[in-house]
Design a protein around this motif. Sequence first.
Motif, PDB file in Angstrom:
ATOM      1  N   MET A 159      13.018  -7.659  14.849  1.00 45.40           N
ATOM      2  CA  MET A 159      12.311  -8.522  13.917  1.00 45.40           C
ATOM      3  C   MET A 159      11.696  -7.726  12.760  1.00 45.40           C
ATOM      4  O   MET A 159      11.470  -8.273  11.677  1.00 45.40           O
ATOM      5  N   GLU A 160      11.414  -6.441  13.008  1.00 43.62           N
ATOM      6  CA  GLU A 160      10.883  -5.632  11.918  1.00 43.62           C
ATOM      7  C   GLU A 160      11.895  -5.516  10.772  1.00 43.62           C
ATOM      8  O   GLU A 160      11.515  -5.461   9.598  1.00 43.62           O
ATOM      9  N   LEU A 161      13.186  -5.526  11.104  1.00 43.97           N
ATOM     10  CA  LEU A 161      14.210  -5.476  10.057  1.00 43.97           C
ATOM     11  C   LEU A 161      14.218  -6.772   9.257  1.00 43.97           C
ATOM     12  O   LEU A 161      14.347  -6.752   8.019  1.00 43.97           O
ATOM     13  N   ASP A 162      14.108  -7.910   9.951  1.00 42.42           N
ATOM     14  CA  ASP A 162      14.045  -9.194   9.243  1.00 42.42           C
ATOM     15  C   ASP A 162      12.816  -9.263   8.338  1.00 42.42           C
ATOM     16  O   ASP A 162      12.877  -9.821   7.233  1.00 42.42           O
ATOM     17  N   ALA A 163      11.701  -8.713   8.819  1.00 42.32           N
ATOM     18  CA  ALA A 163      10.481  -8.732   8.006  1.00 42.32           C
ATOM     19  C   ALA A 163      10.654  -7.903   6.739  1.00 42.32           C
ATOM     20  O   ALA A 163      10.271  -8.335   5.640  1.00 42.32           O
ATOM     21  N   THR A 216       0.817  -1.214   0.000  1.00 41.48           N
ATOM     22  CA  THR A 216       0.000   0.000   0.000  1.00 41.48           C
ATOM     23  C   THR A 216       0.850   1.263   0.000  1.00 41.48           C
ATOM     24  O   THR A 216       0.307   2.368   0.017  1.00 41.48           O
ATOM     25  N   GLY A 217       2.180   1.103  -0.001  1.00 41.08           N
ATOM     26  CA  GLY A 217       3.061   2.254   0.052  1.00 41.08           C
ATOM     27  C   GLY A 217       3.429   2.663   1.458  1.00 41.08           C
ATOM     28  O   GLY A 217       4.034   3.727   1.663  1.00 41.08           O
ATOM     29  N   GLY A 218       3.098   1.823   2.453  1.00 42.62           N
ATOM     30  CA  GLY A 218       3.420   2.134   3.846  1.00 42.62           C
ATOM     31  C   GLY A 218       4.513   1.236   4.380  1.00 42.62           C
ATOM     32  O   GLY A 218       5.226   0.558   3.631  1.00 42.62           O
ATOM     33  N   ILE A 219       4.629   1.223   5.688  1.00 41.45           N
ATOM     34  CA  ILE A 219       5.592   0.364   6.362  1.00 41.45           C
ATOM     35  C   ILE A 219       5.145   0.203   7.806  1.00 41.45           C
ATOM     36  O   ILE A 219       4.471   1.078   8.361  1.00 41.45           O
ATOM     37  N   ASP A 220       5.484  -0.932   8.407  1.00 39.80           N
ATOM     38  CA  ASP A 220       5.083  -1.208   9.791  1.00 39.80           C
ATOM     39  C   ASP A 220       6.333  -1.539  10.604  1.00 39.80           C
ATOM     40  O   ASP A 220       6.862  -2.639  10.532  1.00 39.80           O
ATOM     41  N   LEU A 221       6.787  -0.560  11.379  1.00 43.09           N
ATOM     42  CA  LEU A 221       7.978  -0.740  12.207  1.00 43.09           C
ATOM     43  C   LEU A 221       7.644  -1.266  13.597  1.00 43.09           C
ATOM     44  O   LEU A 221       8.548  -1.444  14.410  1.00 43.09           O
ATOM     45  N   SER A 222       6.376  -1.543  13.847  1.00 38.73           N
ATOM     46  CA  SER A 222       5.958  -1.914  15.198  1.00 38.73           C
ATOM     47  C   SER A 222       5.797  -3.419  15.394  1.00 38.73           C
ATOM     48  O   SER A 222       5.408  -3.852  16.474  1.00 38.73           O
ATOM     49  N   ALA A 254       6.133   2.690  21.939  1.00 42.90           N
ATOM     50  CA  ALA A 254       5.102   2.527  22.961  1.00 42.90           C
ATOM     51  C   ALA A 254       4.840   1.061  23.278  1.00 42.90           C
ATOM     52  O   ALA A 254       4.527   0.713  24.422  1.00 42.90           O
ATOM     53  N   GLY A 255       4.989   0.180  22.262  1.00 38.04           N
ATOM     54  CA  GLY A 255       4.696  -1.237  22.473  1.00 38.04           C
ATOM     55  C   GLY A 255       5.579  -1.862  23.536  1.00 38.04           C
ATOM     56  O   GLY A 255       5.101  -2.650  24.373  1.00 38.04           O
ATOM     57  N   ARG A 256       6.862  -1.542  23.513  1.00 39.73           N
ATOM     58  CA  ARG A 256       7.759  -2.082  24.548  1.00 39.73           C
ATOM     59  C   ARG A 256       7.333  -1.606  25.930  1.00 39.73           C
ATOM     60  O   ARG A 256       7.379  -2.365  26.905  1.00 39.73           O
ATOM     61  N   GLY A 257       6.919  -0.348  26.009  1.00 39.21           N
ATOM     62  CA  GLY A 257       6.449   0.159  27.293  1.00 39.21           C
ATOM     63  C   GLY A 257       5.190  -0.541  27.764  1.00 39.21           C
ATOM     64  O   GLY A 257       5.036  -0.862  28.945  1.00 39.21           O
ATOM     65  N   ILE A 258       4.271  -0.821  26.820  1.00 38.89           N
ATOM     66  CA  ILE A 258       3.044  -1.536  27.179  1.00 38.89           C
ATOM     67  C   ILE A 258       3.368  -2.937  27.679  1.00 38.89           C
ATOM     68  O   ILE A 258       2.795  -3.425  28.660  1.00 38.89           O
TER      69      ILE A 258
END
Length: 363
Positions: free
Chosen positions: A265-269, A78-84, A151-155
């Motif tokens: 893992m986001e880099l591997d993805a 879609t032209g985006g990216i997900d670093l989370s 924020a995810g790591r904090g959660i």
Amino acid sequence: MSNAARTSRLRELVRKPFFWGLVAILALLALNVIKDPNYLAFSINPVNGNLVGNLVDILRASAPILMIAVGMSLVIATGGIDLSVGSVMAVSGAVAMVVMKDAGQSDSIGVALGAIGLALLVSAVLGVVNGVLVAYVGLQPFISTLIMMLAGRGIAKVITEGQNTSASNEPFRWIANGFVLGLPVVFLIAIAIVIVVGLVVRRSALGLMIEAIGINPKASRMAGIKPNGLLLTVYILSAVLAGVAGIMSVGTVMTVDVSRTGYQMELDAILAVVIGGTSLSGGKFSMGGAVVGALLIATLDKTIVFLGISSSATPAFKAIVIVVLCLLQSQRVRGWFVQRRRPPQATPEQKSVPSQEKQEVSA
């Protein structure tokens, strides 16, 4: 089949981006075989009848990477990216471990299913946040998912109170460590999910609409495609698949380490998606390419450990392999080699010389 037809098919195969991923996998396996001729050998465990060997370990290790790579490929299309995705893995694993820890020493299937369901639900909520920020608020995907990565790591730390959390539940452990027909359950689950997602996006108009958004958002909107709902869907799906990957990762050791689970893992993805032929600029994507990319990353990780490469040199070794592979995939680089192999073409002046000689002879 004629030689010309075979040559044409071979050229078409070589042009496919994932072809070089397969070549890299075979090259890494060959490198391991050179060090240990028995590397590809496998045996059957006499106790439980399961297959044991390095290839089985690679399949098991590739399952979490495969999950986040499939979700990432749709987002990038879609032209985006997900670093989370790495942080979502940590949150999912934390939720599952805390639920089973609070349930006590229970081997109930209901407890395992409840932990998995709640973990995936929380992951989907995080995906909703990403999707809303990108599709409705209008933030850049890089910024929106970077916020969620932090924020995810904090959660996850809040959920586990900052401590490594362990639990005991045999049905949950079986998901990551069990076998069916001699093959790892976690890999079979991953392949089943890939097949389902592939059928949905390729047997319906969903895949074409996702690609249309990535190629030209304005044109797709004029064609009647509503991008907001699709963007929200792909970010939710990416987060849910990352949650599945988190469950697979923590289920192996039945412990969640908030600082390490899903780390980088986001880099591997992203690497797996690029290796599979999906363009980072959006548009075309390949489910099969994502599978090849995930298998290559898992094979590369296992090769690094098997060869005894120092942990300090591991990123450099990994980077070299990926850079070489990306160069092999590059159309421009392959064009340079083709030009060098072609014989030099005669200039217009050189072409006119034979005709002049013919005229003199005829005179």
